[in-house]
Design a protein around this motif. Sequence first.
Motif, PDB file in Angstrom:
ATOM      1  N   PRO A 161       9.489 -55.300 -50.824  1.00  0.00           N
ATOM      2  CA  PRO A 161       9.515 -56.745 -51.066  1.00  0.00           C
ATOM      3  C   PRO A 161       8.422 -57.160 -52.043  1.00  0.00           C
ATOM      4  N   LEU A 162       8.656 -58.280 -52.739  1.00  0.00           N
ATOM      5  CA  LEU A 162       7.661 -58.761 -53.705  1.00  0.00           C
ATOM      6  C   LEU A 162       6.381 -59.190 -52.997  1.00  0.00           C
ATOM      7  N   ASN A 163       6.525 -59.744 -51.787  1.00  0.00           N
ATOM      8  CA  ASN A 163       5.364 -60.222 -51.036  1.00  0.00           C
ATOM      9  C   ASN A 163       5.288 -59.504 -49.695  1.00  0.00           C
ATOM     10  N   GLU A 164       4.582 -58.397 -49.664  1.00  0.00           N
ATOM     11  CA  GLU A 164       4.429 -57.647 -48.419  1.00  0.00           C
ATOM     12  C   GLU A 164       3.477 -58.376 -47.476  1.00  0.00           C
ATOM     13  N   PHE A 179      11.148 -57.092 -42.355  1.00  0.00           N
ATOM     14  CA  PHE A 179      11.595 -56.575 -43.642  1.00  0.00           C
ATOM     15  C   PHE A 179      10.550 -56.780 -44.746  1.00  0.00           C
ATOM     16  N   SER A 180       9.496 -57.545 -44.439  1.00  0.00           N
ATOM     17  CA  SER A 180       8.412 -57.739 -45.400  1.00  0.00           C
ATOM     18  C   SER A 180       7.221 -56.826 -45.125  1.00  0.00           C
ATOM     19  N   GLN A 229       4.272 -49.274 -42.526  1.00  0.00           N
ATOM     20  CA  GLN A 229       4.511 -49.975 -41.271  1.00  0.00           C
ATOM     21  C   GLN A 229       6.000 -50.042 -40.931  1.00  0.00           C
ATOM     22  N   VAL A 230       6.855 -50.015 -41.952  1.00  0.00           N
ATOM     23  CA  VAL A 230       8.293 -49.915 -41.686  1.00  0.00           C
ATOM     24  C   VAL A 230       8.578 -48.592 -40.982  1.00  0.00           C
TER      25      VAL A 230
END
Length: 237
Positions: free
Chosen positions: A84-87, A123-124, A129-130
């Motif tokens: 994502p653009l903003n984790e 999802f961010s 961590q995912v």
Amino acid sequence: GELFASGERDIPVWTVDESYRLVQGTMTHVSASGEKPVFEMTLASGRRIKASANHPFLTLDGWRRLDQLAVGGRLATPRRVPDPLNEQAWPESEIVMLAHLLASEGHQDNDPSHEKFIPREVFSLPYRQVALFVRHLWATDGCVHAGSGQARIHYASTSRQLIDGLQLLLQRLGIQSRIQITRKAGHRDGFHLHITGIENQERFVTEVGVHGARGETAEVVRQFLPTLRGNTNVDTV
């Protein structure tokens, strides 16, 4: 519909460039094209998408409308979903707790487990961590097994939403999977997410692994996979 109603402009999206690579793009605005019939297409992987008849899909022969597709055709899907653009990182204790709460399913028809889903914020999470979330989710209702000349890695749930979300999270890790529906009279449908193919299975046991007692089995699978011969019947490019 929500974007059109709110008049949103310059929306960041993932798009496909001239080389068919996923790149960052911008959707300048959303326009209305009237009311049309909407169809649901299901892929062999179990993925589903709802679209109108003129919606284009990328095939081996270029872009084709939905109403030009046929059973058995090959469609392009991403091998890996970009980060994502903003984790947004979480405390790891909260990630572990959420994974175990989601994985704790009952087996009665009045049990609300079929309504479970992976929260949007997951999802961010950053890549590492995912992997941590999936590892602990798999520790409860997942299976990792080696024998009879093959390795089996799958996850079972009565929640289609949970399985769809898990399939998408695995794509963040570059792991492809398939969804299989199991039906039994008098019971809710069950959904099994299967990770097949040596490359996907190796990535799972290496990048994700399994927590707890199943971790030892995952190590057995990791050592077993190099003895197998790969099959490219899914990824044809």
